[in-house]
Design a protein around this motif. Structure first.
Motif, PDB file in Angstrom:
ATOM      1  N   GLN A  24     -15.946   9.226  -1.531  1.00 14.41           N
ATOM      2  CA  GLN A  24     -15.494   9.207  -2.909  1.00 14.41           C
ATOM      3  C   GLN A  24     -15.458  10.622  -3.475  1.00 14.41           C
ATOM      4  OE1 GLN A  24     -17.394   6.270  -5.264  1.00 14.41           O
ATOM      5  NE2 GLN A  24     -17.124   4.689  -3.733  1.00 14.41           N
ATOM      6  N   GLU A  29     -14.063   8.144  -7.418  1.00 14.72           N
ATOM      7  CA  GLU A  29     -12.832   7.494  -6.978  1.00 14.72           C
ATOM      8  C   GLU A  29     -12.585   7.764  -5.505  1.00 14.72           C
ATOM      9  OE1 GLU A  29      -9.459   8.364  -9.359  1.00 14.72           O
ATOM     10  OE2 GLU A  29     -10.537   8.061 -11.229  1.00 14.72           O
ATOM     11  N   LYS A  35      -6.821   5.059  -1.261  1.00  8.95           N
ATOM     12  CA  LYS A  35      -6.392   4.139  -2.318  1.00  8.95           C
ATOM     13  C   LYS A  35      -4.985   3.621  -2.076  1.00  8.95           C
ATOM     14  CE  LYS A  35      -7.079   5.907  -6.465  1.00  8.95           C
ATOM     15  NZ  LYS A  35      -7.516   6.678  -7.641  1.00  8.95           N
ATOM     16  N   HIS A  36      -4.188   4.419  -1.392  1.00 10.26           N
ATOM     17  CA  HIS A  36      -2.787   4.073  -1.154  1.00 10.26           C
ATOM     18  C   HIS A  36      -2.422   4.381   0.302  1.00 10.26           C
ATOM     19  CE1 HIS A  36      -2.367   3.592  -5.453  1.00 10.26           C
ATOM     20  NE2 HIS A  36      -2.904   4.773  -5.617  1.00 10.26           N
ATOM     21  N   VAL A 100      -8.470  -1.854   0.710  1.00 11.48           N
ATOM     22  CA  VAL A 100      -8.604  -0.881  -0.371  1.00 11.48           C
ATOM     23  C   VAL A 100      -9.626  -1.303  -1.426  1.00 11.48           C
ATOM     24  CG1 VAL A 100      -7.392   0.299  -2.265  1.00 11.48           C
ATOM     25  CG2 VAL A 100      -6.365   0.191   0.025  1.00 11.48           C
TER      26      VAL A 100
END
Length: 152
Positions: A24, A29, A35-36, A100
């Motif tokens: 992270q 995050e 994340k993608h 995810v």
């Protein structure tokens, strides 16, 4: 037990607790590549799943996900119809996307839980595209097209 024993245990514990945190950013995050996941790539398995929960070469991320993702992407273009290629690409991407939302949590999972979660997503991803359409397009096409009559 030597005096270094407790220190060694603390070092191992620190690594187990820190590795998932390294996945992270400073704001808590996930890195954008986690994340993608990018379609038609397999780096999500070692860089995101294995980084979050190391299970080694026999674990799901490296021993199955990354291995078979690469095998499917290495298939010669003529080995699948255009519908088969589209199904493969969407399925490979779907399998990564299902992880995810779980990435922040899997650092606390066992390797068996990672494996079980992954396999629980396979049927959904395999059937998001109508399999019978893909099979017809890939296997039963007109003679002379790629894979025509493959089942015969």
């Amino acid at each position: 037990m030597s005096a270094n024993g407790p220190l060694r245990c603390l070092g191992v514990l620190a690594v187990v607790l820190v590795i998932p945190a390294l996945l992270q950013t400073a704001h808590g995050e996930l890195p954008v590549e986690c994340k993608h996941p990018q379609p038609m790539t397999c780096s999500f398995y070692p860089d995101c799943i294995e980084a979050a929960r190391p299970c080694g070469a026999d674990g799901y991320a490296l021993g199955y996900g990354d291995f078979y993702c690469n095998k499917f992407l290495e298939m010669p273009p003529h080995s699948l119809s255009s519908a088969g290629i589209a199904w493969r690409n969407r399925t490979l991407h779907c399998l990564q996307e299902k992880f995810v939302p779980e990435l922040p949590l899997i650092g606390n999972w066992t390797c068996t839980e990672v494996h079980d979660f992954a396999f629980d997503t396979h049927v959904t991803c395999y059937t998001e595209v109508r399999v019978q359409d893909v099979l017809f397009a890939s296997c039963c096409a007109e003679p002379g097209t790629p894979n025509a009559g493959m089942l015969h």
